[in-house]
Design a protein around this motif. Structure first.
Motif, PDB file in Angstrom:
ATOM      1  N   SER A 200      14.050 122.980  27.081  1.00 19.12           N
ATOM      2  CA  SER A 200      13.865 121.951  26.060  1.00 19.12           C
ATOM      3  C   SER A 200      15.087 121.044  25.975  1.00 19.12           C
ATOM      4  O   SER A 200      16.205 121.433  26.325  1.00 19.12           O
ATOM      5  N   ALA A 201      14.858 119.842  25.510  1.00 20.47           N
ATOM      6  CA  ALA A 201      15.918 118.878  25.208  1.00 20.47           C
ATOM      7  C   ALA A 201      15.307 117.789  24.336  1.00 20.47           C
ATOM      8  O   ALA A 201      14.114 117.485  24.440  1.00 20.47           O
ATOM      9  N   THR A 202      16.142 117.210  23.469  1.00 28.30           N
ATOM     10  CA  THR A 202      15.667 116.157  22.583  1.00 28.30           C
ATOM     11  C   THR A 202      16.332 114.834  22.951  1.00 28.30           C
ATOM     12  O   THR A 202      17.541 114.787  23.185  1.00 28.30           O
ATOM     13  N   TYR A 203      15.516 113.783  23.007  1.00 26.64           N
ATOM     14  CA  TYR A 203      16.011 112.448  23.363  1.00 26.64           C
ATOM     15  C   TYR A 203      15.519 111.432  22.334  1.00 26.64           C
ATOM     16  O   TYR A 203      14.434 111.589  21.756  1.00 26.64           O
ATOM     17  N   ARG A 204      16.327 110.388  22.146  1.00 21.07           N
ATOM     18  CA  ARG A 204      15.927 109.282  21.265  1.00 21.07           C
ATOM     19  C   ARG A 204      15.866 107.997  22.075  1.00 21.07           C
ATOM     20  O   ARG A 204      16.798 107.673  22.819  1.00 21.07           O
ATOM     21  N   TRP A 205      14.783 107.271  21.913  1.00 21.76           N
ATOM     22  CA  TRP A 205      14.604 105.985  22.563  1.00 21.76           C
ATOM     23  C   TRP A 205      14.927 104.879  21.579  1.00 21.76           C
ATOM     24  O   TRP A 205      14.374 104.816  20.484  1.00 21.76           O
ATOM     25  N   GLU A 206      15.854 104.028  21.978  1.00 22.93           N
ATOM     26  CA  GLU A 206      16.202 102.853  21.182  1.00 22.93           C
ATOM     27  C   GLU A 206      15.790 101.622  21.972  1.00 22.93           C
ATOM     28  O   GLU A 206      16.412 101.272  22.971  1.00 22.93           O
ATOM     29  N   GLY A 207      14.725 100.979  21.534  1.00 24.94           N
ATOM     30  CA  GLY A 207      14.232  99.809  22.236  1.00 24.94           C
ATOM     31  C   GLY A 207      14.949  98.533  21.804  1.00 24.94           C
ATOM     32  O   GLY A 207      15.497  98.454  20.703  1.00 24.94           O
ATOM     33  N   VAL A 208      14.933  97.572  22.696  1.00 25.80           N
ATOM     34  CA  VAL A 208      15.474  96.255  22.374  1.00 25.80           C
ATOM     35  C   VAL A 208      14.372  95.461  21.678  1.00 25.80           C
ATOM     36  O   VAL A 208      13.294  95.274  22.253  1.00 25.80           O
ATOM     37  N   PRO A 209      14.589  95.013  20.433  1.00 21.10           N
ATOM     38  CA  PRO A 209      13.536  94.306  19.689  1.00 21.10           C
ATOM     39  C   PRO A 209      12.931  93.159  20.486  1.00 21.10           C
ATOM     40  O   PRO A 209      13.655  92.351  21.084  1.00 21.10           O
ATOM     41  N   GLY A 210      11.597  93.119  20.520  1.00 22.13           N
ATOM     42  CA  GLY A 210      10.895  92.063  21.216  1.00 22.13           C
ATOM     43  C   GLY A 210      10.935  92.166  22.723  1.00 22.13           C
ATOM     44  O   GLY A 210      10.593  91.218  23.422  1.00 22.13           O
ATOM     45  N   SER A 211      11.340  93.329  23.232  1.00 21.30           N
ATOM     46  CA  SER A 211      11.482  93.505  24.674  1.00 21.30           C
ATOM     47  C   SER A 211      10.884  94.843  25.093  1.00 21.30           C
ATOM     48  O   SER A 211      10.685  95.737  24.267  1.00 21.30           O
TER      49      SER A 211
END
Length: 261
Positions: A139-150
Motif C-alpha cells: 500500500s501507499a497513499t498519493y495526492r494528486w494536485e492538478g493545475v486549474p483549467g489544465s
C-alpha cells in the motif's frame, strides 16, 4: 534526444499477472496486453520488439525505457528490470523506474476522469493497493494536485510504501479517499471501510499509466543509467535472487556436511 513535444518512450510492467506494454511518440500511443506471470520472462522481449517495429521506432530513438520497478511479483520485477537494463545498455538510452503503486494511483485517477466522475484538475487522494500474497497487501497513499483549467498536475507521496495485513492499513485523513488496486477480491471484507463519500476502484499498473507519469518524472530528473535501475521489493527478506537462494542452499548443505560425524 527528441524534442519535448515528441518524446519517445517504451513502457512495460510485469509486476502482476498481466503484462502491460506500450510505446509512445508524442501523442501517438501503441499498447498491448499479454499474460504475465511465468510467461512474462519469455514473452516480454519479443513483444517489445514487435510493438516498436509496428510504431516504426528503433530502440536507439527512445528517450527512455520506463518500467514498473515494484512492489509486486518478485519474478516479474526481476524480469522487467533485467529487460529494461539489457535493452537500455544495447541502445545506450536511460531507464526511468516507476513505483507500481504510483502507476495504480494514476490508472485509477484516469479511469475516474474518463468516466466523468472527477475533473482532470480536481485534487484527489488515492490509497493504492496491490495483493502481496502471503496474506498481505502492498500500500501507499498519493495526492494528486492538478493545475486549474489544465489536464496537467503532479502526484505527491502522502504515505510511504509498506506491506502488511489488510486490517492494519492506515486510512488517509481525508473523507474523499479513493481505494484503488487489485486487492478487493482477495481481501475486500478485511480492508478498512471507506467513508460514504469514498470510492473503490479496480486498477492495475498499466503501461499507459506509466506513459502518463513519465514526462513529469523525467522532468524531475529521475531517469538513471541502465546499471542503476533496480527493482523495489519492500519485502526484502523474501526477495532473494536466484543466486542468493542457491548460495543459501549450498551453505546449508555445507553446514550439514560439517556437522556430520
Amino acid at each position: 534526444m527528441s524534442p519535448s513535444s515528441e518524446r519517445r518512450w517504451l513502457a512495460f510492467d510485469t509486476s502482476t499477472d498481466v503484462l502491460f506494454l506500450a510505446v509512445a511518440r508524442g501523442e501517438q500511443i501503441w499498447t498491448q496486453t499479454l499474460p504475465g506471470g511465468a510467461q512474462a520472462s519469455s514473452g516480454l522481449i519479443p513483444a517489445v520488439l514487435a510493438l516498436l517495429a509496428e510504431a516504426d521506432m528503433p530502440l536507439g530513438s527512445l528517450d527512455a525505457i520506463v518500467f514498473g520497478r515494484g512492489p509486486g511479483s518478485f519474478t516479474g520485477l526481476r524480469t522487467a528490470c533485467a529487460v529494461a537494463q539489457g535493452l537500455a545498455f544495447g541502445a545506450d538510452v536511460p531507464v526511468l523506474p516507476v513505483d507500481t503503486l504510483l502507476a495504480v494511483a494514476e490508472e485509477a485517477r484516469w479511469s475516474q476522469v474518463q468516466a466523468s466522475a472527477i475533473a482532470t484538475d480536481a485534487p484527489l487522494t488515492v490509497l493504492a493497493l496491490l495483493d502481496a500474497r502471503m496474506d498481505e497487501v502492498y500500500s501507499a497513499t498519493y495526492r494528486w494536485e492538478g493545475v486549474p483549467g489544465s489536464s496537467h498536475g503532479r502526484w505527491q507521496e502522502a504515505a510511504p510504501l509498506q506491506v502488511g495485513a489488510p486490517e492494519k492499513l492506515q486510512m488517509p485523513d481525508n473523507p474523499m479517499v479513493l481505494l484503488a488496486g487489485n486487492a478487493f477480491a482477495a481481501y475486500g471484507e478485511r480492508l478498512p471501510l471507506v467513508a460514504p463519500s469514498g470510492l473503490r476502484c479496480e486498477a492495475l499498473p498499466t503501461a499507459a499509466a506509466l506513459l502518463r507519469l513519465a514526462p513529469d518524472l523525467w522532468a524531475q530528473g529521475l531517469a538513471v543509467p541502465a546499471e542503476q535501475a533496480m527493482p523495489l521489493y519492500i519485502r526484502d527478506k523474501v526477495a532473494n535472487t536466484t543466486a542468493e537462494r542457491e548460495a543459501m542452499k549450498a551453505q546449508t548443505a555445507l553446514d550439514k556436511a560439517v556437522a556430520q560425524p
